[in-house]
Design an enzyme around this catalytic site. Sequence first.
Site: not given
Length: 508
Positions: A54, A81-82, A168, A170, A222-228, A366
Amino acid sequence: MEKILVLDFGGQYDLLIARRVREQGVFAEIYPYNKISLAEIKERGYKGVIFTGGPNSVYDETSPHYDKGILDAGIPVLGICYGHQLIAYMAGGQICSAGNISEYGKTVVYTGGGKLFDKVPSQSVCWMSHTDYVKAVPDGFDVTAHTDNCPCAAMVDVSRRIYGVQFHPEVTHTEYGKTMLHNFLFSICGCAGDWRTDDFIERSIVKYRSELQGKRVLCALSGGVDSSVAAVLMHRAIGDALTCVFVDHGLLRKNEGDDVERVFRDKFNMKLIRVNAEDRFLSALSGVKEPEKKRKIIGEQFIRVFEEQSRVLGKMDVLVQGTIYPDVVESGKGDASTIKSHHNVGGLPSVMDFEGIVEPLRELFKDEVRAVGLKLGIPEALVMRQPFPGPGLAVRIIGDITKEKADTLREADAIFREELEKAGDRPSQYFAVLTDTQSVGVMGDARTYGYTVALRAVTTDDFMTADWTRIPYEVIDSASRRITNEVRTINRVVYDVTSKPPATVEWE
Ligand code: XMP
């Protein structure tokens, strides 16, 4: 299900930490430090807690702190870190400003054994980004790493299983960061690492089958990845109780509407309503040049279309949305004014009076959504597709929009994508833009006066910043030749060599 909590103290890396944990097969969820109490942490049975970094200094009055009881809760903690400084502060250590010897970037770290550094060489490179440092470790803690400028780059209280690292782990620049996180998860927290997308699919099907029994469910596709992926998953759970509505606003890419129809109706046998609304969108947009106005008009027209559909369909009980985890985390931060709307179709719930909304992907990143999509049998071309903005080609036609311009851009865009893909190249996003510049050219013996099309390709992880992609000249050349030969109204092709910032990915 075993879970790790990422307790967010305002760092930039909360999502990255959660991803790194999930990559090792352990489910991780993020909560801002002030949105989850110690009692809740205990009750939910986390296998371990990671404090993020942070921007603050622990002694600042406004800096985020946490209930000290977390250190005695019997749950392993890793502070980064923080988070590392905060543990030291909470346990009675001393933190100092490093002043002008603060460390940023790649730094050699000397580590000295212990479970966290198992299989980590005694000297390696880590990523540092700090001004303050732990000057004196609290009672019960031992220093387990240092750098040339930082006397306590890591510390541990073995008996309470409390760990802190100033660097870090990560970020990929920390050479052995993955090993360290692996050690924390498996050897310190005792995780089994059995988080799998298959389990997710099965769990979701069982859950929604029982929760949505007897309900009529709508998904705006919508035809996008998420809604499909959300739609196919829900279809697996509730079958024909799901109706998908796909609005073709006439500003989609070449063949996109037909492709969506083929996948969902023909391959998956889903109840799909395709609303062909090109005329209404184009006439509402007629003469409009201003980008934000275009977006607003498109949002409004979507609502009108759904209002009409709701009259045809009758009452629908539940709306499915393709919200994914980064959206959820973003909306949990800050105050209401900064919360972004996650409706894939702006304002939909308010016009259609649903009794509930389900967001089956709200736990997933994603890449996990894509893995689920592939497991569900959605074609790779759809699951791996690049992002496409909701307003579609409207924000890629500079100035006013006509059907002729949309058709012109669709052709040029399809050629550019085809040439790039043929060369085996798939940047993060790549498309064509129809500029409002017309210029003089020559074809055969005749003078032409045609449009200039701009090609855009960017490389990025998160779309917040992006670099323009150095695609081969040969690809630009073949795309340019084909576009000017095959698309009658275009006589000039340029390549956009601006990164974001200062430009944005889209031109509008
Ligand atoms: P910019 O242009 O802001 O784009 O650098 C970043 C990413 O967001 C997408 N984008 C949109 N997506 N509605 C959307 O659904 C929009 O109005 C919109 N504008 C930009 C863009 O395609 C890129 O992936």
